[in-house]
Design a protein around this motif. Sequence first.
Motif, short mmCIF file in Angstrom:
data_model
loop_
_atom_site.label_atom_id
_atom_site.label_comp_id
_atom_site.label_asym_id
_atom_site.label_seq_id
_atom_site.Cartn_x
_atom_site.Cartn_y
_atom_site.Cartn_z
N ALA A 37 64.79 -0.53 -52.62
CA ALA A 37 63.45 -1.42 -53.28
C ALA A 37 63.25 -0.95 -54.65
O ALA A 37 63.30 0.12 -54.99
N GLY A 38 62.68 -1.95 -55.24
CA GLY A 38 62.21 -1.92 -56.63
C GLY A 38 63.10 -1.71 -57.76
O GLY A 38 64.29 -2.26 -57.66
N THR A 39 62.88 -1.04 -58.72
CA THR A 39 63.83 -1.05 -59.85
C THR A 39 65.05 -0.41 -59.51
O THR A 39 66.21 -1.00 -60.07
N ALA A 40 65.22 0.39 -58.65
CA ALA A 40 66.32 0.98 -58.12
C ALA A 40 67.46 -0.05 -57.63
O ALA A 40 68.64 0.03 -57.59
N ALA A 41 66.85 -1.06 -56.92
CA ALA A 41 67.37 -2.23 -56.32
C ALA A 41 67.75 -3.40 -57.27
O ALA A 41 68.24 -4.53 -56.92
N GLY A 42 67.37 -3.02 -58.67
CA GLY A 42 67.70 -4.23 -59.61
C GLY A 42 66.46 -5.08 -60.00
O GLY A 42 66.81 -5.98 -60.88
N VAL A 43 65.20 -5.04 -59.53
CA VAL A 43 64.20 -5.69 -59.72
C VAL A 43 63.44 -5.16 -61.16
O VAL A 43 63.36 -4.33 -61.37
N THR A 50 57.86 -4.28 -58.33
CA THR A 50 58.47 -3.34 -57.69
C THR A 50 57.75 -3.16 -56.54
O THR A 50 58.18 -2.84 -55.20
N ALA A 51 56.07 -3.17 -56.37
CA ALA A 51 55.55 -2.84 -55.37
C ALA A 51 55.74 -4.00 -54.41
O ALA A 51 55.91 -3.96 -52.93
N GLY A 52 55.73 -5.29 -54.87
CA GLY A 52 56.05 -6.29 -53.87
C GLY A 52 57.45 -6.41 -53.37
O GLY A 52 57.59 -6.64 -52.10
N ASP A 53 58.36 -5.83 -54.03
CA ASP A 53 59.84 -5.65 -53.51
C ASP A 53 59.76 -4.67 -52.44
O ASP A 53 60.44 -4.66 -51.27
N GLY A 54 59.13 -3.49 -52.66
CA GLY A 54 59.04 -2.57 -51.74
C GLY A 54 58.27 -2.81 -50.27
O GLY A 54 58.64 -2.86 -49.26
N ALA A 55 57.19 -3.93 -50.41
CA ALA A 55 56.73 -4.58 -49.38
C ALA A 55 57.73 -5.42 -48.49
O ALA A 55 57.88 -5.35 -47.31
#
Length: 190
Positions: free
Chosen positions: A147-153, A160-165
Motif C-alpha cells: 500500500a501507498g508509495t511502496a505500491a507505486g501510488v 497514500t492514506a487513501g491507498d492504505g484504506a
Amino acid sequence: MYDVVIIGAGPAGASAALFTAKAGKKTLLIDSDQSMTKRAWVENHYGVMEITGPDLVEIGQKQAAKFGAELAQGKVQNVTKAGEGFQIVTESGSQYEGKHVILATGVLTDLAQHIGLQTKDGTEPRIKTVIDASPEGKTSVEGIWAAGTAAGVSVHTIITAGDGAKVAINVISELNGARYVDHDVMKKES
C-alpha cells in the motif's frame, strides 16, 4: 496470531491499521520511525487546514490505536511463510505472526526485495523502485499486500492514506469472505 500485520506506520500504514482494527481484526502496526512524512509540512490534505508531518503521523497512529491496533517499534528484517500465515522478525529479534501482511514502507523497498516480492521501476519523481502490486494491493506472494508509495501510488499523504484504506478494505473483505464496507452515521440527539 494477528489477522493483519502492517509494516510501516506512516499515512498508508496507519490508515490501513485504522480500518482493519475498526473492523475488529487483530492488528499490529510495526514502525521503524523512518517515514518521510516526518519531515513534511502538509497544506493539501482534505479536511485539514495545515499540519506538520510528525503530527499527521502521530494522529494516524492514535486513531488506529483507538480501535485496538497494537503499535510496535522496530525495523522488520524478514517475513517468511509460516503455517496459515507469516512470521515477521525485527532486527532486535522480536517475532510476530500474522495471517496477512501489508507492506506500507514508503520509499523503502529493500524488505520487499529481500523476501522475494516482484518489484518494478517507479514512476514518481525520485522513486526508483516500487513493489509490483495489483490495483487491489496484492503482491506476487499470496497474503502479502502493498500500500501507498511502496505500491507505486503518489507520495502525497492524502493519496497514500487513501491507498492504505483501500488495501485494508480488500484484506478485510478477503478475511470476511464478503465485501466489507465501513460507514458510520451521525447519531441523532434526543
